[in-house]
Scaffold this active site. Structure first.
Site, PDB file in Angstrom:
ATOM      1  CB  SER A  48      -0.927  -0.004   1.206  1.00 61.01           C
ATOM      2  OG  SER A  48      -0.193   0.192   2.394  1.00 61.01           O
ATOM      3  CG  ASN A  74      -2.568   9.620  -5.064  1.00 62.57           C
ATOM      4  OD1 ASN A  74      -3.526  10.355  -5.157  1.00 62.57           O
ATOM      5  ND2 ASN A  74      -2.453   8.704  -4.129  1.00 62.57           N
ATOM      6  NE  ARG A  80      -1.966   5.765   1.000  1.00 65.97           N
ATOM      7  CZ  ARG A  80      -1.478   4.803   1.755  1.00 65.97           C
ATOM      8  NH1 ARG A  80      -0.158   4.694   1.896  1.00 65.97           N
ATOM      9  NH2 ARG A  80      -2.262   3.956   2.387  1.00 65.97           N
TER      10      ARG A  80
END
Lengths: 293, 157
Positions: free
Chosen positions: A216, A224, A220
């Site tokens: 994660s 993005n 992440r």
């Protein structure tokens, strides 16, 4: 944002344009065929991340070399604000003076480096790829294969590389702070309880936790920045549809301008926030390695 | 979203940059920050001390001023007293001189008057004798009436 047309003599379709922009330049010169291929490396990601990393340490080193306890200049003050911010955050999360001496500089590097890598997203999406295409075809190669992605953090290899480095540091600090035996005991006794029958479940849970944290952490940032880059490309398609002075072209160009401007302004927040989040999670995970369950 | 060896290279690159920052960036900046913090703290302490010193100096100068004023007043009172004494002394001296002069004058005048009176008495006695002689020409013998004349003289004194 430059138009996406004229990539080749025949204008590419929107799908071709996007696909071309999403292909990394690797050492084979071809698009990577398999999902996982450790024989390849992405030249563009490594080039931009190393250049930006060097820029980061160069700027920081310049500030460090000129740092005095007297009245600071603006540049020195700016670097000092960052250093203080990172030092404060590290102090709040890592309760070991000795570890902080390594982890706080790590967090500072992560923050500034990732900020610079994310900021590559704000360059016009076609600027550097187009220059590369010119260089590539001037060298006598096929411009179809002039791949170039300029945002290193939109490459999952870069973000996962960094999050795996953080994972390795977590493992190192777990062993260092708790001792190999103590850490192993923690792995099989938490979170469900210290019982021989629960040990396999505890161990599995901890492995999953480490994996989830690392994946994660890397995903992440990647997600993005990848999404941000993709939206810039989609916006660039509007201006890329220019066919002359006619109403649809002018409307699309206006849409390109408005959407590109607003997305870029919003993206200033996103790139800063994502760099900050990556730094904070790095501190949190390494801080957890210092605390017992 | 393809995985390849970039991941491992990036990992190494990342740790190298961290190593550099840890060794060559962080320590000097933190050192400068700590030194500045100390300098600022020292400066603030010095400012506080200066303020306290100033207050002390003001207090001391007020005290000095007051004591100076007091001693000036004392001096003035002393001087006035002395001046009064001087005037008093001078006045007393003058009075003494005047009294002495007056006494001397009185004494002198008394003596002169006595002398004049004596002289006058002699002359009156002589005149009286002469007058009596003239009146009594032959009948009075100065030798014989010496007692009488002497008594007369006595009476006139």
């Amino acid at each position: 944002m430059a138009s996406g047309t004229e990539l080749t003599h025949a204008a590419p379709t929107a799908g071709e344009y996007i696909a071309h922009h999403l292909t990394f330049l690797n050492n084979s010169g071809e698009m990577q065929a398999n999902l996982i291929d450790f024989g390849l490396y992405n030249v563009d990601t490594l080039f931009y991340s190393i250049v930006l990393g060097l820029l980061t340490v160069f700027l920081l080193h310049r500030a460090a070399a000129k740092a005095t306890s007297g009245v600071p200049g603006r540049f020195q003050a700016a670097v000092e604000i960052l250093v203080e911010m990172v030092a404060d955050q590290a102090k709040g999360m890592i309760h070991s003076e000795e570890s902080r001496r390594f982890v706080a500089p790590l967090a500072l590097t992560v923050f500034i480096w990732i900020f610079f890598m994310n900021a590559m997203d704000l360059l016009p999406v076609d600027l550097l790829p187009r220059i590369w295409e010119g260089v590539y075809s001037a060298a006598g190669h096929d411009p179809h294969h002039a791949y170039m992605r300029v945002v290193p953090t939109a490459d999952i290899n870069a973000t996962m590389g960094m999050s795996i480095a953080v994972l390795l540091l977590c493992l190192y600090y777990n062993v260092k702070i708790k001792g190999a035996g103590g850490w192993f005991h923690e792995l099989i006794s938490a979170p469900f309880g210290n019982h021989i029958l629960l040990a396999p479940f505890n161990f599995a849970m901890n492995v999953i936790e480490f994996l989830a944290k690392t994946v994660s952490h890397g995903m992440r940032l990647f997600g993005n920045m990848f999404a941000g880059e993709l939206i810039f490309m989609l916006i660039a398609l509007m201006g890329g549809a220019w066919t002359g002075m006619n109403a649809p072209s002018i409307l699309l160009a206006a849409g390109h301008f408005v959407a590109g401007l607003s997305w870029a302004i919003f993206h200033i927040l996103v790139i800063t926030l994502q760099a900050f989040i990556f730094m904070m999670l790095t501190l949190v995970y390494i801080g957890q390695a210092h605390d017992g369950h | 979203m393809n995985l390849n060896a970039t991941l491992i290279i990036q990992l190494v690159v990342f740790l190298s940059f961290v190593w550099f920052t840890k060794n060559f960036v962080w320590p000097p900046i933190v050192k400068a920050l700590d030194e500045r913090a100390k300098k600022v703290a020292d400066g603030l302490a010095a400012a506080d001390k200066a303020k306290a010193d100033l207050a002390n100096a003001e207090k001391r100068s007020m005290e000095e001023l007051r004591s100076a004023r007091e001693s000036a007043a004392e001096l003035r009172a002393g001087a006035e007293k002395q001046a009064g004494k001087l005037v008093e002394d001078a006045r007393a001296e003058a009075n003494r001189i005047i009294a002495a002069a007056r006494e001397a004058a009185t004494t002198e005048a008394g003596a002169a008057a006595q002398k004049a009176k004596d002289a006058l008495r002699d002359q009156v006695a002589a005149l009286a004798v002469a007058g009596a002689e003239r009146i009594l020409r032959r009948e009075i013998n100065a030798q014989t009436h010496a007692d009488l004349l002497s008594n007369l003289k006595q009476e006139l004194s």
